[in-house]
Structures are given as C-alpha cells and as structure tokens.
Design a protein around this motif. Structure first.
Motif, PDB file in Angstrom:
ATOM      1  N   ASN A   4      17.760  10.945  10.671  1.00  0.00           N
ATOM      2  CA  ASN A   4      17.846  10.901  12.126  1.00  0.00           C
ATOM      3  C   ASN A   4      18.453   9.557  12.505  1.00  0.00           C
ATOM      4  O   ASN A   4      17.866   8.506  12.248  1.00  0.00           O
ATOM      5  CB  ASN A   4      16.461  11.053  12.761  1.00  0.00           C
ATOM      6  N   ILE A   5      19.625   9.581  13.133  1.00  0.00           N
ATOM      7  CA  ILE A   5      20.434   8.382  13.343  1.00  0.00           C
ATOM      8  C   ILE A   5      20.685   8.178  14.826  1.00  0.00           C
ATOM      9  O   ILE A   5      20.977   9.138  15.552  1.00  0.00           O
ATOM     10  CB  ILE A   5      21.785   8.506  12.600  1.00  0.00           C
ATOM     11  N   ALA A   6      20.607   6.932  15.265  1.00  0.00           N
ATOM     12  CA  ALA A   6      20.966   6.571  16.638  1.00  0.00           C
ATOM     13  C   ALA A   6      22.176   5.654  16.596  1.00  0.00           C
ATOM     14  O   ALA A   6      22.127   4.573  16.002  1.00  0.00           O
ATOM     15  CB  ALA A   6      19.804   5.880  17.344  1.00  0.00           C
ATOM     16  N   MET A   7      23.292   6.099  17.189  1.00  0.00           N
ATOM     17  CA  MET A   7      24.479   5.264  17.350  1.00  0.00           C
ATOM     18  C   MET A   7      24.351   4.530  18.687  1.00  0.00           C
ATOM     19  O   MET A   7      24.171   5.171  19.733  1.00  0.00           O
ATOM     20  CB  MET A   7      25.749   6.110  17.344  1.00  0.00           C
ATOM     21  N   VAL A   8      24.466   3.211  18.675  1.00  0.00           N
ATOM     22  CA  VAL A   8      24.261   2.420  19.893  1.00  0.00           C
ATOM     23  C   VAL A   8      25.478   1.538  20.145  1.00  0.00           C
ATOM     24  O   VAL A   8      25.895   0.786  19.249  1.00  0.00           O
ATOM     25  CB  VAL A   8      22.998   1.540  19.793  1.00  0.00           C
ATOM     26  N   SER A   9      26.033   1.642  21.355  1.00  0.00           N
ATOM     27  CA  SER A   9      27.148   0.788  21.749  1.00  0.00           C
ATOM     28  C   SER A   9      27.369   0.904  23.248  1.00  0.00           C
ATOM     29  O   SER A   9      27.069   1.933  23.856  1.00  0.00           O
ATOM     30  CB  SER A   9      28.431   1.173  21.000  1.00  0.00           C
ATOM     31  N   ASP A  10      27.916  -0.144  23.834  1.00  0.00           N
ATOM     32  CA  ASP A  10      28.332  -0.081  25.238  1.00  0.00           C
ATOM     33  C   ASP A  10      29.569   0.780  25.418  1.00  0.00           C
ATOM     34  O   ASP A  10      29.850   1.246  26.521  1.00  0.00           O
ATOM     35  CB  ASP A  10      28.639  -1.494  25.761  1.00  0.00           C
ATOM     36  N   PHE A  11      30.311   0.986  24.344  1.00  0.00           N
ATOM     37  CA  PHE A  11      31.620   1.615  24.443  1.00  0.00           C
ATOM     38  C   PHE A  11      31.562   3.058  23.953  1.00  0.00           C
ATOM     39  O   PHE A  11      31.424   3.318  22.759  1.00  0.00           O
ATOM     40  CB  PHE A  11      32.643   0.812  23.637  1.00  0.00           C
ATOM     41  N   PHE A  12      31.665   3.974  24.900  1.00  0.00           N
ATOM     42  CA  PHE A  12      31.677   5.385  24.542  1.00  0.00           C
ATOM     43  C   PHE A  12      32.357   6.164  25.661  1.00  0.00           C
ATOM     44  O   PHE A  12      32.631   5.639  26.746  1.00  0.00           O
ATOM     45  CB  PHE A  12      30.248   5.907  24.295  1.00  0.00           C
ATOM     46  N   PHE A  13      32.658   7.425  25.384  1.00  0.00           N
ATOM     47  CA  PHE A  13      33.308   8.282  26.369  1.00  0.00           C
ATOM     48  C   PHE A  13      32.456   8.358  27.637  1.00  0.00           C
ATOM     49  O   PHE A  13      31.232   8.279  27.558  1.00  0.00           O
ATOM     50  CB  PHE A  13      33.516   9.683  25.795  1.00  0.00           C
ATOM     51  N   PRO A  14      33.030   8.503  28.830  1.00  0.00           N
ATOM     52  CA  PRO A  14      34.420   8.890  29.085  1.00  0.00           C
ATOM     53  C   PRO A  14      35.447   7.778  29.015  1.00  0.00           C
ATOM     54  O   PRO A  14      36.619   8.035  29.253  1.00  0.00           O
ATOM     55  CB  PRO A  14      34.337   9.440  30.509  1.00  0.00           C
ATOM     56  N   HIS A  22      35.872   6.492  17.458  1.00  0.00           N
ATOM     57  CA  HIS A  22      35.220   6.331  16.150  1.00  0.00           C
ATOM     58  C   HIS A  22      33.775   6.820  16.192  1.00  0.00           C
ATOM     59  O   HIS A  22      33.333   7.582  15.314  1.00  0.00           O
ATOM     60  CB  HIS A  22      35.269   4.857  15.741  1.00  0.00           C
ATOM     61  N   ILE A  23      33.025   6.392  17.210  1.00  0.00           N
ATOM     62  CA  ILE A  23      31.620   6.778  17.308  1.00  0.00           C
ATOM     63  C   ILE A  23      31.495   8.289  17.451  1.00  0.00           C
ATOM     64  O   ILE A  23      30.648   8.931  16.798  1.00  0.00           O
ATOM     65  CB  ILE A  23      30.949   6.062  18.490  1.00  0.00           C
ATOM     66  N   TYR A  24      32.320   8.884  18.299  1.00  0.00           N
ATOM     67  CA  TYR A  24      32.236  10.329  18.531  1.00  0.00           C
ATOM     68  C   TYR A  24      32.590  11.123  17.269  1.00  0.00           C
ATOM     69  O   TYR A  24      31.842  12.031  16.864  1.00  0.00           O
ATOM     70  CB  TYR A  24      33.165  10.728  19.674  1.00  0.00           C
ATOM     71  N   GLN A  25      33.704  10.799  16.658  1.00  0.00           N
ATOM     72  CA  GLN A  25      34.145  11.555  15.474  1.00  0.00           C
ATOM     73  C   GLN A  25      33.167  11.390  14.307  1.00  0.00           C
ATOM     74  O   GLN A  25      32.836  12.368  13.629  1.00  0.00           O
ATOM     75  CB  GLN A  25      35.548  11.104  15.056  1.00  0.00           C
ATOM     76  N   LEU A  26      32.698  10.160  14.072  1.00  0.00           N
ATOM     77  CA  LEU A  26      31.734   9.931  12.993  1.00  0.00           C
ATOM     78  C   LEU A  26      30.447  10.699  13.254  1.00  0.00           C
ATOM     79  O   LEU A  26      29.877  11.320  12.339  1.00  0.00           O
ATOM     80  CB  LEU A  26      31.452   8.431  12.867  1.00  0.00           C
ATOM     81  N   SER A  27      29.978  10.693  14.495  1.00  0.00           N
ATOM     82  CA  SER A  27      28.727  11.374  14.827  1.00  0.00           C
ATOM     83  C   SER A  27      28.835  12.875  14.609  1.00  0.00           C
ATOM     84  O   SER A  27      27.930  13.504  14.037  1.00  0.00           O
ATOM     85  CB  SER A  27      28.341  11.082  16.280  1.00  0.00           C
ATOM     86  N   VAL A  37      22.025  13.186  15.019  1.00  0.00           N
ATOM     87  CA  VAL A  37      22.635  11.986  15.588  1.00  0.00           C
ATOM     88  C   VAL A  37      22.495  12.015  17.107  1.00  0.00           C
ATOM     89  O   VAL A  37      22.783  13.039  17.741  1.00  0.00           O
ATOM     90  CB  VAL A  37      24.126  11.872  15.216  1.00  0.00           C
ATOM     91  N   VAL A  38      22.028  10.903  17.676  1.00  0.00           N
ATOM     92  CA  VAL A  38      22.046  10.713  19.133  1.00  0.00           C
ATOM     93  C   VAL A  38      22.813   9.428  19.413  1.00  0.00           C
ATOM     94  O   VAL A  38      22.876   8.528  18.568  1.00  0.00           O
ATOM     95  CB  VAL A  38      20.632  10.637  19.738  1.00  0.00           C
ATOM     96  N   ILE A  39      23.402   9.354  20.586  1.00  0.00           N
ATOM     97  CA  ILE A  39      24.171   8.179  20.991  1.00  0.00           C
ATOM     98  C   ILE A  39      23.489   7.541  22.197  1.00  0.00           C
ATOM     99  O   ILE A  39      23.113   8.243  23.141  1.00  0.00           O
ATOM    100  CB  ILE A  39      25.620   8.555  21.323  1.00  0.00           C
ATOM    101  N   ILE A  40      23.349   6.220  22.165  1.00  0.00           N
ATOM    102  CA  ILE A  40      22.761   5.477  23.273  1.00  0.00           C
ATOM    103  C   ILE A  40      23.829   4.540  23.824  1.00  0.00           C
ATOM    104  O   ILE A  40      24.346   3.678  23.102  1.00  0.00           O
ATOM    105  CB  ILE A  40      21.527   4.672  22.820  1.00  0.00           C
ATOM    106  N   THR A  41      24.170   4.714  25.090  1.00  0.00           N
ATOM    107  CA  THR A  41      25.169   3.876  25.748  1.00  0.00           C
ATOM    108  C   THR A  41      24.739   3.671  27.192  1.00  0.00           C
ATOM    109  O   THR A  41      23.681   4.142  27.600  1.00  0.00           O
ATOM    110  CB  THR A  41      26.562   4.518  25.643  1.00  0.00           C
ATOM    111  N   HIS A  42      25.566   2.985  27.971  1.00  0.00           N
ATOM    112  CA  HIS A  42      25.206   2.764  29.373  1.00  0.00           C
ATOM    113  C   HIS A  42      25.812   3.848  30.261  1.00  0.00           C
ATOM    114  O   HIS A  42      26.652   4.639  29.828  1.00  0.00           O
ATOM    115  CB  HIS A  42      25.623   1.368  29.834  1.00  0.00           C
ATOM    116  N   ALA A  43      25.379   3.886  31.501  1.00  0.00           N
ATOM    117  CA  ALA A  43      25.873   4.888  32.444  1.00  0.00           C
ATOM    118  C   ALA A  43      27.317   4.591  32.822  1.00  0.00           C
ATOM    119  O   ALA A  43      27.728   3.426  32.905  1.00  0.00           O
ATOM    120  CB  ALA A  43      24.995   4.907  33.689  1.00  0.00           C
ATOM    121  N   TYR A  44      28.088   5.652  33.022  1.00  0.00           N
ATOM    122  CA  TYR A  44      29.487   5.531  33.399  1.00  0.00           C
ATOM    123  C   TYR A  44      29.731   6.273  34.703  1.00  0.00           C
ATOM    124  O   TYR A  44      29.658   7.498  34.762  1.00  0.00           O
ATOM    125  CB  TYR A  44      30.395   6.140  32.321  1.00  0.00           C
TER     126      TYR A  44
END
Length: 512
Positions: A4-14, A22-27, A37-44
C-alpha cells in the motif's frame, strides 16, 4: 509482494508537467502490478477532496495555501493530522515523495518516519550550490534525506547532483529514468498526406508526413513545448528565434506553453514583426501535445538545466529531430542520431538549429524509425518494475546482497541497520539529524521532537480505532471471472496485519 503506497507531491494533474506525468504513469503501472496506490497533493482551482482517476487511482486534494509555482506554504506540522488520517484510512506502508521543491513531500517524509513507515524520495531536478535559493533548498533536502530509506533519481547526472547536495552514500541512490507512453506519441503515417494538400504547418490540424523529402523552398517547422520560465531557456529562445528566421525564410515556429516569460516572447514578436512566422498556442493539455508535435519536423529544447527531459523523448517518439542544449541529464536521454547538441549559449544554439535545418534540406535526417526505437528504450512498465524492486529492498523482501550488491567494504552507519535502510529508533533519528550542521542539526532535532510529541497527542485525541478503513477499489479476481467487492482488504492477497481484520469487519458493518 503487494504494497500500500502513498505518492506525495505538490505537483500533480490537472497541472501539466514532467513530474505530474511521472507520478500518474508510475502509479497506474504499480496498480496494474497488484499494488494499492493513493496520491496526496494540494487542491487545484476548486478540485478539493477525493477524486478517482483511471484504474481506480485515488487522489486526495488537500486544501492548503499555494504560494509559488504550485508549491504549498511550508507549515511543517499542520499537515500532520490530515496526513495521519489518510495514512491510517488507506493502511499505507510506504510513503513515496516526489520533487525537491514540494513542501508536502518533505513534510510527508518527516511525518511518515515519525509514524514508523518506510519512505522513498524521487528527485526530478538539478540545483546549484552557490546562490541563496539553492543553499536553502540543499539544506532542507539534507534534513529530509537524512532519514529516508532510499532515493531515486531520473538520471546519473541527477544522482551525482543529489548525492553531493544531501551528503548521501551513493549506494542509497538508484537511477530509474522517466519513460513515455509510445502509443500516445505516434508519428503520422506515411500516407497521411497527398500532393493536393498544402503543407503549411501554421494551419491548425495540418501536419507534414514523416517520409516527405524537403527541398530548399519547403517549409520546415520547429516546435517548442515548454513552460516559459528562465530555467527552461526562454530568454535564450527569444534571442535565437529572430536569427534563425532571418537565416532561412522557409522556417516557421510553433510554441506552446505558458509562464512569466510569455510576455517577453510576445513583445519580441511584435517588435520584430514575426507574428506570421511564429504561432503561439499558449498552454496545451498533455493529451494535445502529440497533435502539436506532429505538425513539425524539428523539436527545439533550449533548457538551461534539466534532470531528464521527458518532452524530448515524446518529440522523438513523434518522429521529430531534436535540437537541445547539452546540460544536466539530457545527453543521457537519446542516442546521437536523434539529436544535435548545443551549448546553452545563443550563438551555439542558433548554429545547431541551422545545422539541423540544413540536414533536413539535404535529406540526411531519417526519422521514420525513431518511434519504434524510443518504444524499445523507454517503458513505464519497466520503470514500475524497477521501483517495485526498491520497495522490496527497503522492506526486506530482498536481501542486502540482492538489493545493494557486495557491501562488505560498505562503511554504512551502524544506526541504519540493513544497508541504507534507516532505523526507526528515535535516538538514531536524532543522531542523523544532529549531524546536518552546527545550528541546522539542532533545529532539525527540535522539529523531530515536536513531531514525535504531536503524534502522541494525535494518538490520544483521535485514536486509531476511531478512524474507518477505506474500501479498496474493486478489482477482477485472478481467474478473471467478474469483479469482486473488496471490503478493506484484497481477498486475492494475504493479510499482512492480522489486527486489521477486526477493523475490516467493523467497516463492513458500518458501510452496510
């Protein structure tokens, strides 16, 4: 073994970009391999809360203040409560942070280590050592990477840079390059045009077939797709465009991207009266990049610093010949027959571009096989497999010899336990932080102590037993017969933590 993996970054889609892709394709590829896999980013721009993307990829958009280039304001501790809630809800075992300039990434790694989780960091950038911004960034990176289990870089140049900036043992750092979805960047077929079509790339929707030979009076289009920032070489591009166009009247430019340097580019075009020869598209979505690229024959990449440069791989996959600066990890990306390199200087960039144009005029450049060659070199499936091996190494699924090779002459710190895998003991963590500098070391230790006390407070204020376990995305069973509902756990894999069974049953009762 699934994780169970959490990808964390400020930079994600949209937001478009190489780190985001990179984060999206790897996930998605890790999900295909059986991991959660879940991704944690900020609101856009109003995109707040939980979103589901293709393949059951769950994204948590945390409403934090964005201050500069989509980076959140560094708060250090205020992210901990919601981060802990997500980690417990999703039963995360590995936290994987991305990008040196992401505040969420650095904070997540600190909190994850306090919670006793394994951590991985991927560096996508290159930084210097002299200016004030780089010095502060490098000190922050040293703080974070003092207590991380493994580091991934996207090129060997990036690895050397990160090892020096964070004072790491090179054995702790792996090189796993970016990749490209070759099927999404296919060139035009040879029969996509005929003699009756006007081959003017400035007309939207028109493209030049890859097999066409170019005479002295045929239009050659140069494509540029980039964020219009200083580090991307926009000033260099602005200076080079008039000279390139003056040298050959049958050259056109298509430029896509946005940024603070866009106004300088527009002013140059107005001053030189070049609007009829340079088309500005503004920002384009990632799924539109291929349609822009196939309208040209040469891709120009004038970046001043680059760890990898995924866009030049995409351009080569579309059948474009690449002219790029010899900086960072770019020379590692493509073979010599696909590229012409230039120094990050105006004169040399103009000369290299003119050389590429002349090669097209003389029919010395054959790009028909570029797509198949790129497809053989880069694959996100391969990237996922190599990243999975990193996870196996830090969790102990692979032995030290299998993962790191012969470490008999190693010189590993006694506080690390297995080679490169950091000890969770709090005193060992403080020792690692204390070694980061005379004053910085004490500050980092203070941050770790406060973080530990905050965790103890959260354990009392919001006990784990009160946090519901989230449902997993429904998956096909191994026999392929239909879809099974997963309540808290995946029935196709063994239960790693028997204590979860009671929580799973409680969540099932709650959900029904």
């Amino acid at each position: 073994m699934p994780y169970n993996i959490a990808m964390v970054s400020d930079f994600f889609f949209p937001q478009p970009g190489g780190v985001e892709s990179h984060i999206y394709q790897l996930s998605t590829k890790l999900i295909d391999r059986g991991h959660k896999v879940v991704i944690i980013t900020h609101a856009y721009k109003g995109r707040t809360g939980v979103r589901y993307l293709t393949n059951g990829l769950k994204v948590y958009h945390v409403p934090f203040l964005v201050i500069y280039r989509e980076s959140t304001f560094p708060t250090v501790f205020s992210f901990f409560p919601i981060f802990r809630n997500i980690i417990l809800r999703e039963e995360i075992e590995i936290v994987h942070g991305h990008a040196s300039l992401s505040s969420l990434c650095h904070e997540a790694i600190l909190h994850a280590r306090t919670m006793g989780l394994r951590t991985v960091f991927t560096d996508h950038s290159l930084f210097g050592f002299a200016d004030a911004g780089s010095i502060l960034t490098n000190k922050l990176l040293k703080f974070t990477l003092s207590d991380v289990d493994h580091v991934v870089c996207v090129s060997h140049t990036s690895k050397e840079n990160t090892v020096l900036r964070a004072s790491l043992d090179p054995l702790m750092v792996s090189v796993i390059p970016n990749a490209v979805v070759a099927e999404s960047f296919e060139p035009l077929p040879a029969n996509s045009s005929n003699k009756n079509v006007q081959l003017d790339p400035l007309q939207r929707g028109r493209s030049v077939p890859r097999s066409r030979h170019f005479g002295q009076h045929d239009v050659i289009t140069i494509v540029v797709i980039s964020r219009l920032f200083y580090n991307k070489g926009t000033d260099l591009l602005i200076a080079a465009i008039p000279r390139i166009l003056a040298h050959d009247p049958y050259v056109r430019f298509i430029i896509a991207g946005s940024g603070p340097k866009a106004i300088d580019l527009e002013q140059m075009l107005e001053r030189r009266v070049l609007q009829d020869r340079v088309e500005l598209l503004g920002p384009v979505r990632h799924e539109e990049v291929r349609d822009v690229m196939v309208r040209g024959q040469i891709y120009l990449h004038p970046s001043l610093t680059e760890a990898f440069g995924t866009v030049i791989v995409e351009a080569a996959s579309c059948g474009l010949y690449v002219v790029c600066t010899r900086v960072g990890g770019i020379p590692e990306v493509l073979p010599p027959h696909m590229t012409t390199f230039a120094k990050p200087e105006e004169d040399d960039l103009v000369l290299a571009t003119q050389k590429a144009i002349s090669a097209f005029r003389a029919n010395k450049v054959r790009t028909e096989k570029f797509h198949d060659q790129v497809k053989m070199m880069y694959s996100w499936t391969n990237v996922a497999e190599r990243t999975e091996r990193v996870y196996d190494g830090i969790t102990g699924a692979l032995s030290e010899e299998e993962f790191y090779g012969d470490t008999s002459g190693g010189g590993w710190s006694a506080t690390r336990g297995r080679a490169g895998v950091q000890s969770f003991a709090f005193i060992d963590r403080l020792k690692r932080y204390y070694g980061c500098g005379i004053w910085a070391g004490k500050l980092f230790c203070l941050c770790a102590i406060i973080d530990y006390l905050l965790l103890q407070f959260l354990e009392m204020w919001a006990p784990r037993s009160n946090i519901d376990i989230a449902k997993n995305w429904p998956k096909k069973d191994r026999a392929g017969a239909g879809v099974q509902e997963e309540i808290g756990i995946d029935a196709a894999r063994p239960l790693r933590h028997p204590a979860r069974h009671k929580a799973d049953r409680r969540y099932q009762e709650y959900s029904t």
